[in-house]
Design a protein around this motif. Structure first.
Motif, mmCIF file in Angstrom:
data_model
loop_
_atom_site.group_PDB
_atom_site.id
_atom_site.type_symbol
_atom_site.label_atom_id
_atom_site.label_comp_id
_atom_site.label_asym_id
_atom_site.label_seq_id
_atom_site.Cartn_x
_atom_site.Cartn_y
_atom_site.Cartn_z
ATOM 1 N N GLU A 392 0.794 -1.487 -0.326
ATOM 2 C CA GLU A 392 -0.086 0.279 -0.208
ATOM 3 C C GLU A 392 1.113 1.382 0.070
ATOM 4 O O GLU A 392 0.623 2.141 -0.667
ATOM 5 N N GLU A 393 1.975 1.466 1.021
ATOM 6 C CA GLU A 393 2.424 2.788 1.113
ATOM 7 C C GLU A 393 3.485 3.020 -0.450
ATOM 8 O O GLU A 393 4.342 3.482 -0.516
ATOM 9 N N GLN A 394 4.424 1.550 -0.867
ATOM 10 C CA GLN A 394 4.993 1.796 -2.550
ATOM 11 C C GLN A 394 3.559 2.530 -3.354
ATOM 12 O O GLN A 394 4.225 3.218 -4.060
ATOM 13 N N GLU A 396 1.164 4.335 -2.547
ATOM 14 C CA GLU A 396 0.832 5.723 -2.618
ATOM 15 C C GLU A 396 2.676 6.753 -2.648
ATOM 16 O O GLU A 396 1.928 8.451 -3.338
#
Lengths: 487, 313
Positions: A392-394, A396
């Motif tokens: 998810e972080e990558q 975003e």
């Protein structure tokens, strides 16, 4: 060796050698029968032989990492990948068509700019390409060819269609490894060459040499030809040396060359200075001439661009040809083929969304988790996002990058890359592969039969780059016309 | 031919010859020490003195013993002439000259390097070490075999042969320095008793025993050995033969006149005097001088063909 294959299952992917879990394709059953008839120990011995072979012949590449530069043995999987000749013949035609259009495009944008004027490609798309060199405007290299050596990356999706993923036009590498892979297979599995007729690849160096000779200025019949390498610390130095040796080129570095008062290029020899006619350069545009490009370059030759512009020396690939090695320009290649050749593209592009277009950008942002996003000007698999394999972080983080600098990105669907049986320790498993054939363009065109197959050795991984843990396979073009039967 | 490439093949050949000579010297010396009584003036450290490497040795080791000397001469990274360092130089030069050397050269050199590097852990084991040294000699011969049989007689070849004979003359002169020990007026009784073995040893260190015996069907003695190793015209490791060969291979190189003159001067200085009539310590001095002259010739070659832009004149 049957037990090695017991759990083999390509699943949802197109398998290069297998029709399904059990049934080999019509052109691969001889290979697979042979491999399966070997005892497990015998098969494993061949793997050990191939590793030893590669180590002793010093076939290495360099990985630049935090721990310093490491010379690694070339990763090789002994199970070859086969492409039937009938299919390959079409692919070859498609590659030649593509490189012809690309060369016409490069020549056009540095000269008349027709394609821009006719509104097929916006000028700012050309200007944004990192490979665009205004210093090359007005140049007319021999035969109108700029990209003399091209390595195109081909991939297959789950229905078996072969797509062009990218065109490497700057200093594509890998061809020497293709040659070494074949030599290794011949040494460790010589029996296989009795079973099948496999198109030979070892005449590449003589085609390379003939192509380079066709570029010589002043109609010189025996031109002095050299291969310009950045030196032993370059990751592809092994390839530079091997190609020079096999194609009869003089292997040299920038410091060995100098531009004379007469504007010709000379090399420093034990006899004094000797004129050089053709340079196969393996250093980037940026480093080739500190007077024109990067001033801090110690790899290049001051004044060489002027010699080239005056037609006193040929340079392959021509400076500036990297303009077409750009992932945004890539999206326009089918249009170029129609525009310059008045033909339909024989090889499809992977569908590509250009983030510079606000509508397409919105689509990309809405579907980030399913897409592959690539920066326009990177190679080697760096700086890209593979949506389905990312956190998810990558995702975003990439969303922010896209919003900040949309022009620099394109997105493509995550292809279900084809797989091929690959030896993975104690079993054989399907692993994703791509293919890099090499296309030579001079007076004539030449395409390597097959090319370098790269394989992602990690289960499920799509990253085939050797700098990131990928391996390689020998690639066989096999005449299947007499095999008959269904695919 | 590129100046830089000429330089690389020149050093490749010198180091290749050095590796083989080092391996042979250590191998033969080990055999000699097994035959000698303990109290002679020749021991493991003699090897270090032959290479003029005493300073480097003491910088790295305190004790003088077989293990340390072997470690120093074969594996020590801080010893610029350790066998492994020389072999690594061969490898690096071969790796950067792939395009002009016969294809198998690199493969052989690389294989040898990997083998030696792996075996270095075992050199304290005398049997394994002697075995390794024999393998090294054989493999070096293989590389020369490839070069001699597959390479055109071009300038690269001329540079390599020049380098080989230059290195060989250097090594022969170093081994001849040992005669000062063998002929010293004040040498010990044990030394005198072992004379036959010692002179034979000198021959063996240069692979010369068999050819010596064929040439002089007499026993091995000081006069004969000195004449043979210095002046013999047919034996390929005699000083005369190596020096003459240097001239032969320098000759076809471009603009070689001044270098040839220099070479001719070394030849005449060396062979116009009758060395075997000199006292032992003079032989030592002459050999030392010869090494200095060879070093000078080598730097002249470098300035002439490898780095013409650096020369002052």
């Amino acid at each position: 060796m049957m037990q090695l294959w017991r759990d083999y299952d390509p699943g949802e992917f197109y398998d290069e050698l297998m029709h399904d879990q059990h049934q080999p394709r019509h052109f691969s059953y001889k290979l697979l029968d042979y491999l399966k008839s070997m005892r497990k120990e015998a098969f494993e011995q061949r793997i050990v032989d191939s590793e030893l072979e590669i180590l002793e012949r010093g076939i290495t590449f360099t990985v630049y990492s935090d721990a310093g530069n490491i010379d690694r043995a070339w990763p090789f999987d002994i199970i070859p990948r086969i492409i039937p000749k009938g299919e390959w013949d079409c692919t070859e035609k498609g590659l030649v068509q593509r490189i012809r259009a690309l060369n016409m495009f490069i020549n056009d944008i540095y000269n008349d700019g027709n394609i821009i004027r006719d509104g097929l490609i916006p000028e700012e798309v050309v200007l944004q390409s990192k490979g665009y060199r205004p210093q090359c405007k007005g140049m007319q290299p021999a035969h109108g060819i700029w990209a003399h050596i091209c390595g195109s990356d081909l991939v297959r999706d789950d229905n078996g269609t072969m797509y062009v993923l990218e065109d490497n036009l700057r200093v594509p590498s890998g061809v020497a490894y293709m040659l070494e892979n074949r030599k290794t297979t011949k040494r460790v599995l010589p029996e296989l060459f009795k079973l099948l007729h496999i198109s030979p690849v070892n005449d590449y160096p003589s085609h390379l040499s003939a192509m380079l000779a066709s570029l010589a200025p002043d109609d010189i019949t025996h031109p002095k030809m050299v291969l310009l390498t950045p030196g032993i610390y370059n990751s592809a130095y092994f390839e530079h040396a091997a190609l020079a040796q096999q194609a009869g080129l003089i292997l040299l570095e920038g410091a060995d060359l100098t531009v004379g008062n007469d504007g010709y290029v000379y090399m420093k020899t034990i006899h004094g200075l000797e004129r050089v006619d053709v340079i196969y350069r393996r250093i980037d545009d940026d480093f080739i001439d500190p007077l024109v490009f990067r001033e801090d370059s110690t790899l290049g030759i001051p004044g060489i661009m002027q010699s080239w512009r005056e037609g006193k020396v040929a340079i392959a690939n021509a400076p500036g040809c990297g303009v077409a090695d750009d992932k945004v320009i890539y999206a326009y290649v089918p249009a170029m083929i129609r525009y310059y050749l008045n033909e339909e593209p024989l090889l499809p592009n992977v569908p590509t969304w250009m983030c510079r277009d606000p509508h397409q950008l919105q689509h990309v942002l809405d579907n980030l988790a399913d897409l592959v996003v690539k920066p326009a000007n990177e190679s080697g698999g760096y700086g890209m996002l593979v949506g389905p394999h990312s956190s998810e972080e990558q995702i975003e983080a990439f969303r922010q990058l896209l919003i900040d600098d949309p022009n620099n990105y394109i997105a493509q669907p995550t292809l279900k890359l084809s797989v091929s049986p690959t030896s993975c320790g104690d079993h054989i498993a399907p692993r994703h592969v791509d293919l890099r054939p090499f296309i030579l363009s001079g007076k004539n065109n030449y395409v390597t039969p097959g090319g370098l197959t790269r394989v992602a050795l990690v289960k499920g991984s799509l990253v085939v780059n050797s700098s990131q843990g990928g391996g390689s396979k020998d690639t066989w073009i096999v005449d299947d016309s007499h095999f008959g039967g269904l695919n | 031919m590129l100046s830089r490439v000429a330089e690389r093949v020149y050093w490749l050949a010198r180091y290749l010859e050095r590796v083989e000579n080092t391996a042979r010297l250590i191998n033969v010396h080990t055999g000699l020490l097994m035959d000698l009584p303990r109290d002679v003036e020749i021991d493991w450290f003699t090897l270090v003195t032959i290479f003029d490497a005493e300073m480097f040795y003491h910088a790295n080791f305190e004790q003088i013993n077989e293990n340390n000397v072997m470690q120093f001469l074969l594996a020590e990274p801080n010893n610029p002439i350790s066998l492994l360092n020389s072999l690594s130089a061969v490898r690096e030069n071969a790796r950067t000259s792939l395009d002009i050397l016969p294809e198998e050269t690199w493969e052989q050199v690389n294989e040898l390097y990997l083998l030696v590097k792996n075996e270095m852990a075992a050199i304290s084991n005398r049997r394994r070490r002697q075995q390794l040294l024999l393998t090294i000699m054989e493999r070096c011969q293989t590389v020369w075999g490839i070069l001699v049989n597959h390479m055109s007689r071009n300038h690269a070849y001329h540079f390599m042969q020049t380098a080989k004979h230059l290195e060989r003359a250097d090594m022969t002169s170093r081994i001849l320095e040992m005669t000062s020990l063998l002929m010293a007026e004040n040498r010990s009784e044990s030394m005198r008793a072992a004379e036959g073995i010692l002179w034979t040893h000198l021959l063996r260190a240069l692979s010369a025993q068999q050819m010596y015996t064929q040439t002089y069907s007499s026993s091995v003695n000081a006069d004969g050995v000195l004449t043979f190793l210095i002046r013999d015209e047919a034996f390929p490791r005699s000083l005369f033969f190596s020096l003459k060969a240097i001239g032969r291979y320098l000759w076809p190189l471009p603009q070689s006149a001044t270098t040839l003159e220099h070479h001719q001067k070394i030849m005449s200085e060396m062979f116009n005097e009758n060395l075997k009539e000199l006292p032992a310590e003079m032989i030592y001095t002459r050999m030392d001088e010869l090494q200095a002259k060879l070093a000078e010739l080598s730097s002249q070659i470098s300035q002439k063909w490898f780095h013409p832009d650096r020369s002052v004149a």
